[in-house]
Design a protein around this motif. Structure first.
Motif, PDB file in Angstrom:
ATOM      1  N   GLU A  99      49.398  23.478  24.156  1.00 21.09           N
ATOM      2  CA  GLU A  99      50.427  24.392  24.651  1.00 21.09           C
ATOM      3  C   GLU A  99      49.888  25.195  25.833  1.00 21.09           C
ATOM      4  O   GLU A  99      48.684  25.451  25.940  1.00 21.09           O
ATOM      5  CB  GLU A  99      50.864  25.359  23.549  1.00 21.09           C
ATOM      6  N   VAL A 100      50.787  25.624  26.727  1.00 22.69           N
ATOM      7  CA  VAL A 100      50.384  26.476  27.848  1.00 22.69           C
ATOM      8  C   VAL A 100      49.938  27.834  27.301  1.00 22.69           C
ATOM      9  O   VAL A 100      50.554  28.388  26.387  1.00 22.69           O
ATOM     10  CB  VAL A 100      51.549  26.644  28.841  1.00 22.69           C
ATOM     11  N   LEU A 101      48.856  28.343  27.864  1.00 27.11           N
ATOM     12  CA  LEU A 101      48.311  29.651  27.491  1.00 27.11           C
ATOM     13  C   LEU A 101      48.703  30.682  28.550  1.00 27.11           C
ATOM     14  O   LEU A 101      48.541  30.434  29.750  1.00 27.11           O
ATOM     15  CB  LEU A 101      46.780  29.555  27.401  1.00 27.11           C
ATOM     16  N   ARG A 102      49.218  31.807  28.089  1.00 26.31           N
ATOM     17  CA  ARG A 102      49.511  32.923  29.000  1.00 26.31           C
ATOM     18  C   ARG A 102      48.929  34.203  28.416  1.00 26.31           C
ATOM     19  O   ARG A 102      49.128  34.496  27.238  1.00 26.31           O
ATOM     20  CB  ARG A 102      51.029  33.056  29.218  1.00 26.31           C
ATOM     21  N   PHE A 103      48.197  34.945  29.271  1.00 27.14           N
ATOM     22  CA  PHE A 103      47.584  36.179  28.797  1.00 27.14           C
ATOM     23  C   PHE A 103      47.439  37.171  29.947  1.00 27.14           C
ATOM     24  O   PHE A 103      47.400  36.798  31.127  1.00 27.14           O
ATOM     25  CB  PHE A 103      46.215  35.902  28.155  1.00 27.14           C
ATOM     26  N   HIS A 104      47.374  38.455  29.594  1.00 28.08           N
ATOM     27  CA  HIS A 104      47.111  39.522  30.559  1.00 28.08           C
ATOM     28  C   HIS A 104      45.606  39.695  30.688  1.00 28.08           C
ATOM     29  O   HIS A 104      44.866  39.655  29.704  1.00 28.08           O
ATOM     30  CB  HIS A 104      47.745  40.831  30.095  1.00 28.08           C
ATOM     31  N   TRP A 105      45.177  39.912  31.924  1.00 28.84           N
ATOM     32  CA  TRP A 105      43.763  40.174  32.223  1.00 28.84           C
ATOM     33  C   TRP A 105      43.736  41.457  33.047  1.00 28.84           C
ATOM     34  O   TRP A 105      44.163  41.494  34.191  1.00 28.84           O
ATOM     35  CB  TRP A 105      43.177  39.004  32.981  1.00 28.84           C
ATOM     36  N   ILE A 106      43.240  42.526  32.423  1.00 30.70           N
ATOM     37  CA  ILE A 106      43.136  43.834  33.071  1.00 30.70           C
ATOM     38  C   ILE A 106      41.668  44.079  33.392  1.00 30.70           C
ATOM     39  O   ILE A 106      40.803  43.968  32.513  1.00 30.70           O
ATOM     40  CB  ILE A 106      43.701  44.937  32.154  1.00 30.70           C
ATOM     41  N   ARG A 107      41.398  44.411  34.649  1.00 37.41           N
ATOM     42  CA  ARG A 107      40.029  44.577  35.136  1.00 37.41           C
ATOM     43  C   ARG A 107      39.865  45.981  35.720  1.00 37.41           C
ATOM     44  O   ARG A 107      40.741  46.474  36.410  1.00 37.41           O
ATOM     45  CB  ARG A 107      39.706  43.537  36.207  1.00 37.41           C
ATOM     46  N   LYS A 108      38.702  46.579  35.438  1.00 41.50           N
ATOM     47  CA  LYS A 108      38.377  47.897  35.993  1.00 41.50           C
ATOM     48  C   LYS A 108      36.878  47.958  36.222  1.00 41.50           C
ATOM     49  O   LYS A 108      36.093  47.519  35.370  1.00 41.50           O
ATOM     50  CB  LYS A 108      38.808  49.017  35.035  1.00 41.50           C
ATOM     51  N   ALA A 109      36.455  48.509  37.361  1.00 48.40           N
ATOM     52  CA  ALA A 109      35.026  48.732  37.604  1.00 48.40           C
ATOM     53  C   ALA A 109      34.546  49.817  36.644  1.00 48.40           C
ATOM     54  O   ALA A 109      35.092  50.933  36.614  1.00 48.40           O
ATOM     55  CB  ALA A 109      34.792  49.151  39.048  1.00 48.40           C
ATOM     56  N   TYR A 110      33.540  49.491  35.857  1.00 48.51           N
ATOM     57  CA  TYR A 110      33.068  50.428  34.833  1.00 48.51           C
ATOM     58  C   TYR A 110      32.362  51.616  35.464  1.00 48.51           C
ATOM     59  O   TYR A 110      31.518  51.450  36.359  1.00 48.51           O
ATOM     60  CB  TYR A 110      32.119  49.706  33.869  1.00 48.51           C
ATOM     61  N   GLN A 111      32.700  52.812  35.004  1.00 50.08           N
ATOM     62  CA  GLN A 111      32.071  54.053  35.481  1.00 50.08           C
ATOM     63  C   GLN A 111      30.950  54.426  34.518  1.00 50.08           C
ATOM     64  O   GLN A 111      31.192  54.980  33.438  1.00 50.08           O
ATOM     65  CB  GLN A 111      33.102  55.176  35.566  1.00 50.08           C
ATOM     66  N   ARG A 112      29.734  54.116  34.905  1.00 47.41           N
ATOM     67  CA  ARG A 112      28.590  54.367  34.033  1.00 47.41           C
ATOM     68  C   ARG A 112      28.255  55.858  33.993  1.00 47.41           C
ATOM     69  O   ARG A 112      28.427  56.577  34.979  1.00 47.41           O
ATOM     70  CB  ARG A 112      27.385  53.556  34.504  1.00 47.41           C
ATOM     71  N   VAL A 113      27.765  56.292  32.836  1.00 50.75           N
ATOM     72  CA  VAL A 113      27.350  57.676  32.641  1.00 50.75           C
ATOM     73  C   VAL A 113      25.956  57.659  32.036  1.00 50.75           C
ATOM     74  O   VAL A 113      25.718  56.968  31.029  1.00 50.75           O
ATOM     75  CB  VAL A 113      28.320  58.425  31.706  1.00 50.75           C
ATOM     76  N   GLU A 114      25.026  58.383  32.651  1.00 52.44           N
ATOM     77  CA  GLU A 114      23.663  58.444  32.122  1.00 52.44           C
ATOM     78  C   GLU A 114      23.686  58.973  30.691  1.00 52.44           C
ATOM     79  O   GLU A 114      24.317  59.983  30.389  1.00 52.44           O
ATOM     80  CB  GLU A 114      22.796  59.354  33.001  1.00 52.44           C
ATOM     81  N   GLY A 115      23.025  58.237  29.785  1.00 54.06           N
ATOM     82  CA  GLY A 115      22.982  58.633  28.386  1.00 54.06           C
ATOM     83  C   GLY A 115      24.020  57.950  27.522  1.00 54.06           C
ATOM     84  O   GLY A 115      23.980  58.092  26.288  1.00 54.06           O
ATOM     85  N   LEU A 116      24.959  57.211  28.142  1.00 56.44           N
ATOM     86  CA  LEU A 116      25.957  56.454  27.390  1.00 56.44           C
ATOM     87  C   LEU A 116      25.772  54.967  27.686  1.00 56.44           C
ATOM     88  O   LEU A 116      25.721  54.561  28.853  1.00 56.44           O
ATOM     89  CB  LEU A 116      27.383  56.863  27.786  1.00 56.44           C
TER      90      LEU A 116
END
Length: 277
Positions: free
Chosen positions: A133-150
């Motif tokens: 079957e055909v596959l359809r999906f949402h792909w949401i992308r965001k540049a990760y904002q790193r935080v020192e200590g996390l």
């Protein structure tokens, strides 16, 4: 109640169809109606086979600032061993039709409709359609904002149908949110949820807040307030709302109104143009 998800199937309108539609693009919000998602506006990606996509949002002056969102359409046998080329990109995948075979962190997962995957930045993953079957999906992308200590978040593989929605207070269950991530987990700098309104449910005030939104209507129809305008939206429509765009909703029925919601969260506000602190 059975879960339904709308997904575009492409095609092209007849030459006799009227041009009038509900597409709106402003500096505060945009509405991309389902009728826009035809064959002629699809895109393609390197290293993906048997795949096309509709781009719903991308970082752009006067448009989305923090994220991109695609609807991916993968034919049987299609997919990618090298889906992402940005090491800083994190992703959420949400399946609306078909079955995705996702390999990540040494494990293979079959994602069916309602399937959700959170993929941290720099994580190696592959995705294929091994079904008929055909596959359809949402792909949401965001540049990760790193935080020192996390640390960066862990991989998450879930399904909406296994999660009890959280009712909003004082709504008698008319307005609820299905959460895939613990809101107290500050490693995450974005949330993707499913919001459900029962017939007659409302957002009873003009929400005006710093979070940018992307909303894809999965099911039903409603009247949505965007800035100073009321617009009608239905399953298959996409809305983008810039930070501080006033919003409200009235779900008049006859069925449920549901949408996939993106928002950016849990980080300091940049104090200089270009994102500097």
């Amino acid at each position: 109640m059975s879960t339904q998800y709308y997904a575009p199937h492409g095609g092209l309108p007849a030459q006799t169809q009227l041009l009038t539609d509900r597409a709106v693009f402003t500096d505060a919000y945009a509405v991309i109606p389902k009728g826009v998602m035809q064959d002629i506006v699809t895109s393609f990606l390197p290293f993906w086979t048997g795949t096309r996509l509709w781009v719903l949002s991308r970082p752009l002056s006067g448009f989305a600032e923090t994220f991109s969102q695609y609807i991916m359409e993968v034919q049987p046998g299609g997919g990618s061993d090298r889906p992402e080329d940005d090491p800083e990109a994190q992703a959420v995948l949400f399946v609306v039709e078909g079955t995705a075979t996702l390999e990540v962190a040494g494990s293979i997962h079959e994602l069916t409709p309602g399937g959700y995957a959170y993929l941290p930045p720099s994580e190696n993953w592959t995705l294929h359609n091994n079904s008929d079957e055909v596959l359809r999906f949402h792909w949401i992308r965001k540049a990760y904002q790193r935080v020192e200590g996390l640390d960066a978040p862990d991989v998450l593989i879930l399904n909406e149908n296994d999660i009890a929605p959280t009712p909003m207070p004082d709504t008698d269950g008319k307005w609820a949110t299905t959460r895939f991530v613990d809101p107290a987990d500050l490693r995450h700098d974005m949330h993707v949820t499913v919001v459900t309104f029962e017939p007659g449910g409302i957002i009873p005030f003009l929400e005006t807040h710093v979070m940018e939104h992307g909303l894809y209507v999965l099911e039903g129809k409603a009247a949505y307030r965007l800035n100073q305008d009321w617009v009608e939206v239905e399953a298959g429509d996409f809305m983008w709302l810039r930070a501080f765009c006033p919003q409200a909703c009235y779900a008049g029925g006859p069925g449920r109104f549901r949408y996939l919601l993106y928002k950016d969260v849990n980080r300091h506000m940049p104090l200089r143009l270009g994102g500097g602190r």
